[in-house]
Design a protein around this motif. Structure first.
Motif, PDB file in Angstrom:
ATOM      1  N   THR B  73     -20.380  65.852 -25.897  1.00  0.00           N
ATOM      2  CA  THR B  73     -21.324  66.229 -26.945  1.00  0.00           C
ATOM      3  C   THR B  73     -22.699  65.692 -26.551  1.00  0.00           C
ATOM      4  OG1 THR B  73     -21.011  64.191 -28.147  1.00  0.00           O
ATOM      5  CG2 THR B  73     -19.523  66.001 -28.682  1.00  0.00           C
ATOM      6  N   ASP B  74     -23.697  66.115 -27.315  1.00  0.00           N
ATOM      7  CA  ASP B  74     -25.042  65.595 -27.052  1.00  0.00           C
ATOM      8  C   ASP B  74     -25.283  64.264 -27.740  1.00  0.00           C
ATOM      9  OD1 ASP B  74     -25.651  67.709 -25.520  1.00  0.00           O
ATOM     10  OD2 ASP B  74     -26.544  68.888 -27.150  1.00  0.00           O
ATOM     11  N   ASN B  75     -24.319  63.861 -28.577  1.00  0.00           N
ATOM     12  CA  ASN B  75     -24.548  62.636 -29.349  1.00  0.00           C
ATOM     13  C   ASN B  75     -24.523  61.429 -28.425  1.00  0.00           C
ATOM     14  OD1 ASN B  75     -24.420  64.189 -31.695  1.00  0.00           O
ATOM     15  ND2 ASN B  75     -22.176  64.102 -31.646  1.00  0.00           N
ATOM     16  N   ASN B 133     -17.410  57.573 -41.074  1.00  0.00           N
ATOM     17  CA  ASN B 133     -18.578  57.723 -40.221  1.00  0.00           C
ATOM     18  C   ASN B 133     -18.514  56.633 -39.163  1.00  0.00           C
ATOM     19  OD1 ASN B 133     -21.141  58.187 -39.182  1.00  0.00           O
ATOM     20  ND2 ASN B 133     -22.102  56.819 -40.675  1.00  0.00           N
ATOM     21  N   PRO B 134     -17.433  56.647 -38.363  1.00  0.00           N
ATOM     22  CA  PRO B 134     -17.189  55.506 -37.486  1.00  0.00           C
ATOM     23  C   PRO B 134     -18.139  55.489 -36.289  1.00  0.00           C
ATOM     24  CG  PRO B 134     -15.575  57.201 -37.072  1.00  0.00           C
ATOM     25  CD  PRO B 134     -16.407  57.698 -38.219  1.00  0.00           C
ATOM     26  N   PRO B 135     -18.420  54.313 -35.750  1.00  0.00           N
ATOM     27  CA  PRO B 135     -19.095  54.260 -34.456  1.00  0.00           C
ATOM     28  C   PRO B 135     -18.112  54.705 -33.378  1.00  0.00           C
ATOM     29  CG  PRO B 135     -18.408  52.071 -35.121  1.00  0.00           C
ATOM     30  CD  PRO B 135     -18.043  52.995 -36.254  1.00  0.00           C
ATOM     31  N   ASP B 136     -18.588  54.877 -32.149  1.00  0.00           N
ATOM     32  CA  ASP B 136     -17.680  55.309 -31.084  1.00  0.00           C
ATOM     33  C   ASP B 136     -16.871  54.151 -30.529  1.00  0.00           C
ATOM     34  OD1 ASP B 136     -18.390  58.180 -30.871  1.00  0.00           O
ATOM     35  OD2 ASP B 136     -20.372  57.297 -30.586  1.00  0.00           O
ATOM     36  N   ALA B 137     -17.451  52.947 -30.670  1.00  0.00           N
ATOM     37  CA  ALA B 137     -16.724  51.764 -30.220  1.00  0.00           C
ATOM     38  C   ALA B 137     -17.294  50.570 -30.961  1.00  0.00           C
ATOM     39  CB  ALA B 137     -16.895  51.563 -28.708  1.00  0.00           C
ATOM     40  N   PHE B 138     -16.492  49.548 -31.122  1.00  0.00           N
ATOM     41  CA  PHE B 138     -17.030  48.317 -31.698  1.00  0.00           C
ATOM     42  C   PHE B 138     -16.277  47.122 -31.158  1.00  0.00           C
ATOM     43  CE2 PHE B 138     -13.676  47.372 -34.781  1.00  0.00           C
ATOM     44  CZ  PHE B 138     -13.083  48.610 -34.989  1.00  0.00           C
ATOM     45  N   ALA B 139     -17.013  46.030 -31.067  1.00  0.00           N
ATOM     46  CA  ALA B 139     -16.414  44.799 -30.555  1.00  0.00           C
ATOM     47  C   ALA B 139     -15.605  44.156 -31.656  1.00  0.00           C
ATOM     48  CB  ALA B 139     -17.500  43.848 -30.071  1.00  0.00           C
ATOM     49  N   SER B 140     -14.421  43.668 -31.291  1.00  0.00           N
ATOM     50  CA  SER B 140     -13.595  42.991 -32.282  1.00  0.00           C
ATOM     51  C   SER B 140     -12.523  42.218 -31.551  1.00  0.00           C
ATOM     52  CB  SER B 140     -12.976  44.000 -33.246  1.00  0.00           C
ATOM     53  OG  SER B 140     -12.260  43.335 -34.262  1.00  0.00           O
ATOM     54  N   TRP B 141     -11.647  41.610 -32.341  1.00  0.00           N
ATOM     55  CA  TRP B 141     -10.495  40.973 -31.738  1.00  0.00           C
ATOM     56  C   TRP B 141      -9.340  41.966 -31.739  1.00  0.00           C
ATOM     57  CZ3 TRP B 141     -11.289  36.783 -35.914  1.00  0.00           C
ATOM     58  CH2 TRP B 141     -12.376  35.960 -35.559  1.00  0.00           C
ATOM     59  N   ARG B 359     -11.169  56.751 -33.826  1.00  0.00           N
ATOM     60  CA  ARG B 359     -11.055  58.195 -33.707  1.00  0.00           C
ATOM     61  C   ARG B 359     -12.165  58.826 -34.548  1.00  0.00           C
ATOM     62  NH1 ARG B 359      -6.136  59.969 -37.584  1.00  0.00           N
ATOM     63  NH2 ARG B 359      -7.120  61.982 -37.195  1.00  0.00           N
ATOM     64  N   ASP B 360     -12.355  60.121 -34.346  1.00  0.00           N
ATOM     65  CA  ASP B 360     -13.344  60.870 -35.123  1.00  0.00           C
ATOM     66  C   ASP B 360     -14.760  60.372 -34.917  1.00  0.00           C
ATOM     67  OD1 ASP B 360     -11.158  62.180 -36.097  1.00  0.00           O
ATOM     68  OD2 ASP B 360     -11.053  60.980 -37.935  1.00  0.00           O
ATOM     69  N   GLY B 361     -15.002  59.739 -33.771  1.00  0.00           N
ATOM     70  CA  GLY B 361     -16.378  59.352 -33.472  1.00  0.00           C
ATOM     71  C   GLY B 361     -17.194  60.571 -33.090  1.00  0.00           C
ATOM     72  N   ASN B 362     -18.467  60.363 -32.865  1.00  0.00           N
ATOM     73  CA  ASN B 362     -19.349  61.489 -32.560  1.00  0.00           C
ATOM     74  C   ASN B 362     -19.398  61.826 -31.086  1.00  0.00           C
ATOM     75  OD1 ASN B 362     -20.169  61.876 -35.247  1.00  0.00           O
ATOM     76  ND2 ASN B 362     -21.543  60.116 -35.072  1.00  0.00           N
ATOM     77  N   ALA B 363     -18.973  60.876 -30.249  1.00  0.00           N
ATOM     78  CA  ALA B 363     -19.071  61.119 -28.807  1.00  0.00           C
ATOM     79  C   ALA B 363     -17.828  60.584 -28.115  1.00  0.00           C
ATOM     80  CB  ALA B 363     -20.330  60.438 -28.266  1.00  0.00           C
ATOM     81  N   PRO B 364     -16.698  61.217 -28.401  1.00  0.00           N
ATOM     82  CA  PRO B 364     -15.425  60.658 -27.913  1.00  0.00           C
ATOM     83  C   PRO B 364     -15.322  60.614 -26.382  1.00  0.00           C
ATOM     84  CG  PRO B 364     -15.093  62.795 -28.973  1.00  0.00           C
ATOM     85  CD  PRO B 364     -16.500  62.399 -29.248  1.00  0.00           C
ATOM     86  N   GLN B 365     -15.917  61.606 -25.720  1.00  0.00           N
ATOM     87  CA  GLN B 365     -15.817  61.591 -24.252  1.00  0.00           C
ATOM     88  C   GLN B 365     -16.649  60.471 -23.660  1.00  0.00           C
ATOM     89  OE1 GLN B 365     -13.626  63.023 -22.498  1.00  0.00           O
ATOM     90  NE2 GLN B 365     -12.856  64.095 -24.308  1.00  0.00           N
ATOM     91  N   LYS B 366     -17.817  60.305 -24.204  1.00  0.00           N
ATOM     92  CA  LYS B 366     -18.662  59.210 -23.715  1.00  0.00           C
ATOM     93  C   LYS B 366     -17.985  57.875 -23.998  1.00  0.00           C
ATOM     94  CE  LYS B 366     -23.093  61.566 -24.206  1.00  0.00           C
ATOM     95  NZ  LYS B 366     -23.486  62.260 -25.410  1.00  0.00           N
ATOM     96  N   ALA B 367     -17.307  57.789 -25.137  1.00  0.00           N
ATOM     97  CA  ALA B 367     -16.601  56.554 -25.469  1.00  0.00           C
ATOM     98  C   ALA B 367     -15.551  56.246 -24.404  1.00  0.00           C
ATOM     99  CB  ALA B 367     -15.962  56.672 -26.851  1.00  0.00           C
ATOM    100  N   ARG B 368     -14.887  57.279 -23.937  1.00  0.00           N
ATOM    101  CA  ARG B 368     -13.880  57.067 -22.876  1.00  0.00           C
ATOM    102  C   ARG B 368     -14.533  56.559 -21.604  1.00  0.00           C
ATOM    103  NH1 ARG B 368     -10.715  60.239 -25.925  1.00  0.00           N
ATOM    104  NH2 ARG B 368      -8.505  59.830 -25.539  1.00  0.00           N
TER     105      ARG B 368
END
Lengths: 320, 461, 385
Positions: B73-75, B133-141, B359-368
């Motif tokens: 995506t362009d996101n 409205n999740p982010p594509d990734a987030f830091a956590s434990w 899941r359901d982020g805006n840029a799942p491929q970039k997240a990968r």
């Protein structure tokens, strides 16, 4: 009504007067203050209505569901008071309610008394009034993030200024933050420090709007200085004290921010844990949305319960 | 998150007799109603986040979870983290630089959410997940903490497998980054928690040999020696937050009772007396050997006492090491030293920092792509060298790491006991961890009541 | 008894480095039961004088005594005075009853029942008994005024101080209250000091009036004395509406020479002047005779500029000689018709002129009050204004 032509014909048949009447009334209505002021108050009114009362209503609705976690939205088909039952049986809710209540009452009362006292002192013409006023107001201009850290240092058991000062009287050192008996008092004191200047300014404005001849009339009437304030001046500060009380209560609830800044987390020492911190923990750490909403409602009711009798009294007295 | 839109009321001048009766009645009525509103607003605002955020129950993103077509995506790829200052900020800054260098055409929005102890980060993530409205990734434990996000995370098992991370990441970290059988997170680094840092010159002055600190009794002897022979505080700690006390208890539990009783306790099969004994020892040290101002200072302030030569010992996750590294003329083995917390020399108390992928982020491929990037050797080395944590890749060249980290890496790769941290979420779900902290906050932050604490802790699992 | 004396009373305010003399060395002796009006323009020191008597300001020097006892160092509550403020200064949060009772509660040992009785009596006297349970905000201006009076009356003070008490009332109510106040004062017989800037109030109400200007006492006397025998130009100009006409002139033998006219002085007046002296000629508007007989050669030629009808009288503004602006005002009978632009001759009767020293302003000659009937007549005409 289903046939518009009937209506038109009907009104024609009855004659022009009624139509004119109706028209005149419409024209009058369109010229009334209500209609003409409509664009000015309707927008803010509806935004506030939606934001505040809509928010409150929605929150209450959520609190009646069993909404939790991320996966399922709230289920509105099965509303009950289960969350409130759970809250009543939760000792932590009682602890935090008690702390919230103590904070509200003690903070608001002392801050107002202190603010009134300072305002009267200033109003009696201490020199450099403007400067002193600024000094007292300054703490309020500071962010909680700053003042919380500031007070952490002040309360440091080893080298904090507070223990140094009480040490001069042969007391302490006290563990202001670490002792669960003291920590709430310490937090309240810090908040009083921060907001008594605000109360002072409100009261000072009130005092300065009272004409000098009120003081002089009381003087001629033979009242002492104390009696003059007690019987003549302070009763005239009612509207100031309503303003101060309402705003200070809001600040008391803002203690959340102060506590968060002071302890760096939503979980604060039990002695100073309040409903707001508990609510945020339930919502954002545990996703117990419905339970958090129920706690929020309890908090709202508590704030209302505290201030309502006072406002009612003031309203009855004609100060509102 | 806390916005109070308190209307600042200004006292109204007394209006005297002006204005007819009727007018003033209306005004008073308005005030009557309005004041109710103000009162409600008071609580209304503070609760706003609590209640109204759960609102949208729509399924959200039309992008799908990216499992299907692999179109970009362009996101921009949005990743949230909590590293706003110090080592963490430097490390994530380096990471962003590397990303931009390696993927100059892949838009990103890697941004910090400020606040102590990830509080704001976690609440932001919670709010956005609830709002779909999740982010594509987030830091956590990862570990049990990740369970609360169950159902909202996407699988990145394909990334793990395609890049052979299943072989090159530390085997202990694999399970922790899985949820419901799929990889849904990628580890960035590990902090060891069972550290005992010491000030070399104070121990010399006190006549304590750090090598002797192998058991609780030896440790008490050492604390006594420091107490008697020097002016320094034997042990500097913070008790400002309940997490710290929980952490101390776990250290003593592991050091005196061992890994099995600890893990039995986590499994709900604990021995209450074991907990009581460990809590009593913890209490003994906290009450008798530590700084008085522990309740009002943060862990960096506590650590400062060691650096300044005012305290002999300090226990903390090895992120504390970053402070030593950043202090001029304060060198490892010359000025400060390290041993495993007494009684835990054969353990590596296990902590992980991971990025989780909703899941359901805006840029799942970039997240990968981001997931793959995080697992690369370069990122793991560069990030952790700055952060003071330990890469999970088992195939990095030790010479690329600092001495102290290398020491930890050796332990990571050679030790066999990996008790997971409780205070840092690997061993307990958010709910259980919160209950543990409640238990500590109620009974173990002064006054200290080991019996009641144990009772309440036992009831959690 | 309650005579009130001010001796050398002076008040100096400090404003930064400047010193402002508000009241300058005033001597004033007021008899028991007397009604004295302090009158003067704004800033003349009348209010400051009153406030010093009340104890709200402390005199810089001099003494104030009531009944022979010096009180200038006492607090207001120890002076046995009551004061009515210009703004009334009613306590807005108290009922009328509360307002009136407050002073008694604070300054006496009376029981609640006694206080209540006193308050009720006073309220009945003032006709406000039905308002006792209202708050000031719900009263009209006149009612508030009565409450303010009542609050002072209940105290039964030795001295009653009133600071422009009628200035906030409309004209009709003011006239009515003027009479009522006088009656009330008569009934109570309390020594009363009344401050006003309104010369009509001063003329009509006071047993004596004290005219102040620039912090100094200009004249103390009965209204008639002050009106007809003003001590100086200021008093002459201050009392009377329209004001006395003044002309600068030089004495030339027995003749006054001004820019517009010459005026022959009768011997008795001429004897009081010295040749070549600069003087001010004063003549009250109602004393001027106007002749519209074109053939007359008596008096000073003048042109009528404007005629203001007052009903019973007309005020006539005249230009003397070829002046472009009117400099003379005369009062003529209301029934007499004079037209704007008409040429007339004006005459100043010699028994009505006043003569003042131009430099000091002191009176050299005043009209003589010989005919008591005439004095009464003029006095009545003035108060009907």
């Amino acid at each position: 009504m289903s046939n518009p032509q009937d209506t038109v014909a009907g009104s024609q048949a009855v004659g022009g007067t009624e139509t004119d009447d109706w028209r005149t009334r419409l024209v009058e209505f369109s010229k009334s203050d209500f209609v003409r002021s409509f664009p000015f108050w309707f927008v803010p009114f509806s935004i506030m209505g939606l934001g505040v009362y809509g928010g409150i209503g929605y929150n209450t609705l959520i609190s009646l569901t069993d909404y939790e976690g991320f996966n399922e939205g709230p289920d509105y088909t099965n509303l009950d008071l289960g969350m409130y039952v759970q809250a009543v049986n939760d000792p932590w809710v009682w602890t935090t309610s008690k702390n919230t209540f103590v904070l509200l009452i003690v903070f608001t009362t002392i801050t107002m008394l202190l603010g009134l006292f300072l305002a009267i002192m200033l109003d009696r013409g201490i020199r450099y009034r403007e400067k002193i006023q600024t000094i007292y107001l300054l703490p309020m201009a500071l962010s909680f993030v700053v003042t919380a850290q500031f007070w952490l240092w002040m309360y440091n058991v080893n080298n904090g200024l507070v223990n140094t000062v009480v040490g001069l009287f042969g007391l302490g050192p006290y563990n202001w933050i670490g002792d669960p008996q003291l920590v709430l008092g310490s937090v309240i004191f810090a908040l009083i420090w921060q907001f008594s200047g605000y109360a002072m300014v409100v009261f000072l404005a009130g005092l300065q709007s009272i004409p000098d001849d009120q003081f002089e009339a009381a003087k001629v009437d033979g009242a002492s200085v104390f009696k003059t304030y007690w019987r003549v001046i302070i009763p005239q500060l009612k509207s100031s004290s309503v303003s101060a009380a309402v705003v200070l209560m809001i600040f008391a609830l803002k203690a959340f921010t102060f506590l968060f800044s002071m302890f760096g987390q939503y979980r604060v020492p039990k002695g100073t844990d309040i409903l707001a911190t508990l609510m945020v923990r339930e919502a954002f750490k545990l996703q117990n949305w419905a339970y958090a909403a129920a706690i929020a409602t309890i908090l709202l009711l508590m704030a209302l319960a505290v201030i309502a009798p006072y406002l009612h009294y003031q309203h009855k007295q004609g100060s509102l | 998150m806390v916005m109070y839109v308190g209307p600042i009321m200004v006292p109204m001048p007394r209006k005297g007799n002006s204005g007819g009766d009727e007018g003033s009645l209306t005004r008073r009525r308005l005030i009557q109603v309005g004041s109710l509103g103000v009162g409600m607003m008071v609580a209304g605002c503070s609760e706003g986040d609590g209640g109204s955020d759960g609102g949208s129950d729509g399924d959200g993103g039309g992008d799908g979870d990216g499992g299907g077509t692999a179109t970009m995506t362009d996101n921009p790829m949005e990743a949230l983290h909590g590293w706003t200052g110090g080592d963490g900020a430097a490390a994530i800054g380096k990471l962003v630089d590397m990303w931009e260098e390696q993927y100059p055409d892949t838009a990103h929005d890697i941004k910090p959410i400020g606040g102590d102890a990830n509080e704001n980060l976690n609440s932001t993530v919670a709010r956005r997940l609830a709002n779909r409205n999740p982010p594509d990734a987030f830091a956590s434990w990862p570990g049990k903490t990740m369970e609360q996000y169950g159902g909202r995370l996407m699988s990145i098992t394909d990334v793990w497998e395609a890049n052979n991370y299943t072989e090159t990441m530390h085997p202990k970290s694999l399970g922790e980054n899985k949820l419901n059988g799929e990889f849904r997170a990628i580890p960035l680094g590990s902090h060891r928690l069972n550290n005992l840092f010491y000030n070399v010159s104070i121990l010399e002055e006190a006549g304590v040999d750090p090598e002797s600190l192998t058991s609780y009794d030896n440790f008490i002897d050492a604390l006594d020696a420091v107490d008697q022979n020097t002016d320094a505080i034997p042990m500097t700690i913070t008790t400002r937050g309940s997490w710290a006390n929980l952490q101390y208890f776990v250290e003593f539990m592991l050091g005196t009772e061992g890994q099995e009783p600890y893990e039995a306790f986590l499994d709900g099969d604990g021995d209450k007396q074991a907990l009581v004994r460990a809590l009593e020892k913890t209490q003994n040290v906290i009450e008798n050997y530590t700084n008085d101002d522990k309740s009002s200072i943060s862990f960096p302030e506590a650590n400062d006492k060691l650096i300044n030569g005012n305290a002999a010992f300090f226990t903390m996750g090895n992120w504390a090491y970053g402070m030593y590294r950043n202090t001029d003329n304060f060198e490892y083995e010359e000025d400060w030293g390290w041993v495993a917390f007494p009684g835990t020399a054969d353990m590596y108390v296990w902590h992980l920092d991971s990025f989780l992928f909703p899941r359901d982020g805006n840029a799942p491929q970039k997240a990968r792509t981001f997931a793959k990037f995080l697992g690369t050797k370069d990122v793991q080395v560069e990030f952790n060298n700055l952060k003071g944590s330990i890469p999970l890749r088992t195939d990095v060249d030790g010479s690329r790491l600092t001495d102290f980290l290398n020491l930890n890496v050796e332990d990571l790769n050679s030790l066999e006991k990996f008790p997971p941290t409780l205070a840092h979420g690997l061993a307990a779900t958010a709910e259980d961890l919160s209950a543990c902290k409640d238990a500590i906050a109620s009974n173990f932050m002064g006054p200290y009541d080991p019996e009641a604490t144990a009772e309440e802790l036992m009831s959690v699992f | 008894m309650a005579e009130l004396s001010l001796t050398g009373t002076t008040k100096v305010f400090k404003d930064g480095g400047d010193e402002i003399v508000a009241v300058d060395n005033i001597d004033l002796d007021i008899e028991d039961g007397e009604f004295v009006v302090l009158v003067g323009p704004s800033g003349c020191g009348k209010s400051t004088t009153l406030r010093m008597i009340a104890g709200l300001d402390k005199p810089t020097s001099g003494t104030i005594s009531i009944g022979g006892e010096a009180i200038q160092d006492r607090s207001p509550q120890e002076r046995d005075i009551a004061m009515v403020f210009q703004s009334y200064a009613l306590y807005p949060h108290m009922t009328v009853r509360g307002n009136m009772a407050f002073g008694l509660e604070e300054s006496t040992d009376m029981t609640d029942a006694e206080i209540d009785e006193t308050v009720t009596d006073a309220a009945e006297t003032l006709g406000i008994a039905n308002l006792l349970d209202r708050k000031p905000g719900a009263l009209s201006g006149g009612q508030q005024q009565r409450v303010a009076l009542g609050r002072a009356i209940v105290r039964n003070p030795e001295v009653f101080l009133l600071d422009e008490p009628l200035s906030n009332l409309d004209a009709k109510l003011r006239a009515q209250m003027r009479t009522e106040l006088q009656q009330l004062q008569d009934d109570l017989g309390v020594t009363t000091i009344y401050v006003t800037h309104d010369q009509t109030e001063a003329m009509t109400m006071g047993d004596r009036i004290a005219i102040l200007d620039g912090g100094r006492l200009q004249q103390l006397g009965t209204p008639m004395e002050c009106y007809h025998e003003p001590a100086n130009v200021f008093v002459a100009g201050f009392l009377g509406e329209p004001a006395m006409n003044f002309f600068d002139a030089t004495v030339d033998g027995a003749t006054l020479v001004s820019e517009e006219f010459t005026y022959a002085l009768p011997d008795e007046i001429a004897a009081k002047t010295t040749d070549g002296a600069e003087v001010v000629l004063g003549i009250r508007p109602e004393s001027i005779d106007i002749t519209d007989d074109p053939d007359s050669s008596e008096g000073i030629p003048a042109t009528i500029d404007v005629v203001e009808p007052h009903g019973d009288e007309n005020a006539v503004h005249l230009r003397l000689g070829d002046q472009s602006e009117p400099t003379l005002t005369a009062m003529i009978d209301g029934m007499r018709y004079l037209a704007s632009g008409q040429s007339v001759r004006v005459h100043f009767p010699t028994d009505s002129v006043h003569l003042f020293d131009a430099e000091s302003g002191e009176a050299i000659h005043n009209r003589q009050l010989t005919n008591v009937d005439r004095v009464q007549e003029i006095g009545t005409a003035q108060s009907a204004d």
